[in-house]
Design a protein around this motif. Structure first.
Motif: not given
Length: 209
Positions: A37-38, A71, A75, A78
């Protein structure tokens, strides 16, 4: 590897069963999913492999990976909302059967509590039976570190949780389902069952239903 008949007897004589989470209860490694995600997944995935092999101290490996990921609270939220973890086939039925037998089920993870609590809710388990690491954020949601007081941040931390559970609830037989080298620390005081790949785990779960 114990036989299926031995595994069945072990489960049904247990007071409590503890599960490792990443690549066991769920197919994913939570920290790698967060890194994805990051957008730093490649570097972090390599660090995760080193950490699981026991080549580096767990706390050092965790700090190193989180320093790279950094993070935000948004995030993490999400990740939970858009990238739901996939339960290992058979685990929901196994946990349900154990709960029907009044066997307490605990999730003990070197991953993150926010993710593991979501997993335990899918298994109809209480959040009080989750032991995992906590991320820390500034008031604006930016990453500030992790709670270093949690036992699961340390090498040997899962063993400390097992001892705590046995002392608190006076369990006579506590079983730990593990996979990585870092989980050897719990054996003893727990009775350990090791599964090294997804197919073995799936087959054993089916045999117990």
């Amino acid at each position: 590897m114990v036989s299926h008949s031995e595994l069945r007897k072990l489960f049904y004589s247990a007071d409590a069963v503890c599960f490792d989470v990443d690549s066991m209860v769920i197919k994913e490694e939570g920290i790698d999913e967060l890194a994805n995600v990051c957008v730093v997944e490649d570097a972090v995935s390599e660090m995760t492999c080193r950490a699981m092999s026991g080549a580096v101290l767990f706390k050092a490996a965790l700090a190193e990976r989180l320093a790279l990921i950094r993070p935000s609270r948004e995030q993490v939220q999400r990740l939970i909302a858009e990238h739901l973890p996939h339960l290992t086939p058979g685990i929901r039925g196994l946990v349900s059967r154990l709960q029907e037998q009044n066997v307490q089920v605990f999730l003990i993870s070197g991953g993150f509590r926010s993710i593991v609590e979501h997993v335990t809710s899918k298994l109809n388990g209480p959040s009080t039976n989750v032991f995992a690491n906590r991320l820390k954020f500034y008031f604006n949601g930016e990453y500030t570190g992790f709670d270093e007081m949690q036992p699961t941040v340390e090498s040997g931390g899962k063993g400390k949780v097992i001892k705590l559970l046995k002392e608190k609830f006076h369990f006579k037989k506590l079983v730990m389902i593990r996979d990585g080298a870092t989980d050897m620390e719990v054996c003893p005081p727990a009775v350990c069952i090791k599964h090294t790949n997804f197919f073995q785990l799936y087959f054993c779960f089916r045999q117990l239903l």
